[in-house]
Scaffold this motif. Structure first.
Motif, PDB file in Angstrom:
ATOM      1  N   CYS A  19       0.849  -1.192   0.000  1.00 38.28           N
ATOM      2  CA  CYS A  19       0.000   0.000   0.000  1.00 38.28           C
ATOM      3  C   CYS A  19       0.887   1.245   0.000  1.00 38.28           C
ATOM      4  O   CYS A  19       1.822   1.341   0.804  1.00 38.28           O
ATOM      5  CB  CYS A  19      -0.865  -0.031   1.244  1.00 38.28           C
ATOM      6  N   CYS A  22       0.332   2.981   3.775  1.00 38.84           N
ATOM      7  CA  CYS A  22       0.758   2.363   5.043  1.00 38.84           C
ATOM      8  C   CYS A  22       1.812   1.273   4.865  1.00 38.84           C
ATOM      9  O   CYS A  22       2.408   0.835   5.847  1.00 38.84           O
ATOM     10  CB  CYS A  22      -0.450   1.791   5.789  1.00 38.84           C
ATOM     11  N   CYS A  35      -4.396  -0.315   0.275  1.00 41.57           N
ATOM     12  CA  CYS A  35      -5.023  -1.465   0.929  1.00 41.57           C
ATOM     13  C   CYS A  35      -6.472  -1.118   1.268  1.00 41.57           C
ATOM     14  O   CYS A  35      -6.870   0.049   1.210  1.00 41.57           O
ATOM     15  CB  CYS A  35      -4.239  -1.853   2.180  1.00 41.57           C
ATOM     16  N   CYS A  38      -6.901   1.522   4.114  1.00 42.20           N
ATOM     17  CA  CYS A  38      -6.611   2.901   3.703  1.00 42.20           C
ATOM     18  C   CYS A  38      -7.669   3.403   2.720  1.00 42.20           C
ATOM     19  O   CYS A  38      -8.006   4.588   2.745  1.00 42.20           O
ATOM     20  CB  CYS A  38      -5.213   2.999   3.101  1.00 42.20           C
TER      21      CYS A  38
END
Ligand code: ZN
Ligand code: ZN
Length: 241
Positions: A19, A22, A35, A38
């Motif tokens: 991601c 993150c 992801c 998120c």
């Protein structure tokens, strides 16, 4: 070809994409580079929104649809839209796009546009005009992020065309530390019509930038198009800063 088709999913099993916000593995997400956790943090600028910058209003409202930021702007364009608020994962998307050659993130942006008809339909029949960078800045960065965004918008919407109608004639200092008034002075007269530009009255032009902050850059660009005879000018950004 077959080998590639077989290897691609395998590669994702062994090396899952991470991601861009993150760093976790991207699995079962609507996007390739964000992801699912998120993705849920994205704040899309759904209607009702400020008619000038596209900032979302919360709740029902009556009267003029202009947010407090735009009340002081005296906009030279008719309307504005933004896809999302430039915070959290959306801020990371803009960051990788602008500073890390993260053009791959535009694939996810196109997927987001497909899910946001109130944003997608805004471009119908319009000519997209990216906010230009000064040639020196573009050489330093290697590309103009607004042009990359405009190209994606041209693919993901029913915009009529993309035209580089403007040039940046002044190398301005970065705006991030400046006050609203200083920003306006900083970009005033920073833009001009490109030498080969043709502006058609009654055609809708949509200025494209990465982030809407005070609107002063977009306003300076709109002034040039107005001067050249444009009568319908809108603006659109990916994020609202
Ligand atoms: Zn994430
Ligand atoms: Zn506004």
């Amino acid at each position: 070809m077959l080998f590639k088709q077989l290897m691609q999913p395998l590669a994702e099993v062994f090396f899952p994409r991470s991601c861009l916000h993150c760093g976790d593995a991207v699995e079962c997400s609507d996007y390739q580079f964000l992801c699912s956790a998120c993705s849920r943090e994205l704040f899309f600028s759904k209607p009702p929104t400020c008619s000038i910058c596209g900032y979302p209003f919360f709740g029902i409202l009556a009267g003029p649809r202009v947010c407090p930021h735009c009340a002081e702007l005296d906009p030279l364009f008719d309307q504005g839209k933004t896809l999302f608020l430039a915070k959290g994962p959306a801020r990371s998307i803009i960051h990788v796009l602008k500073y890390q050659y993260g053009f791959y993130a535009l694939e996810d942006v196109k997927a987001m546009i497909a899910k946001a008809p109130y944003y997608k339909n805004y471009f119908d029949g319009g000519i997209l005009v990216p906010v230009p960078l000064h040639p020196t800045k573009e050489r330093e960065r290697g590309f103009n992020q607004s042009l990359m965004i405009a190209k994606s918008l041209n693919e993901a919407t029913s915009a009529k065309d993309l035209q580089k109608l403007l040039v940046r004639t002044m190398y301005t200092q970065t705006q991030t530390q400046l006050s609203r008034a200083a920003r306006y002075q900083n970009v005033k007269n920073a833009f001009a019509l490109a030498p080969d530009a043709v502006v058609i009255p009654n055609q809708t032009y949509i200025l494209i930038d990465d982030v809407f902050t005070t609107g002063s850059t977009l306003n300076s660009c709109a002034a040039v198009l107005l001067e050249a005879g444009a009568t319908q000018i809108k603006v659109a950004t990916l994020g609202h800063g």
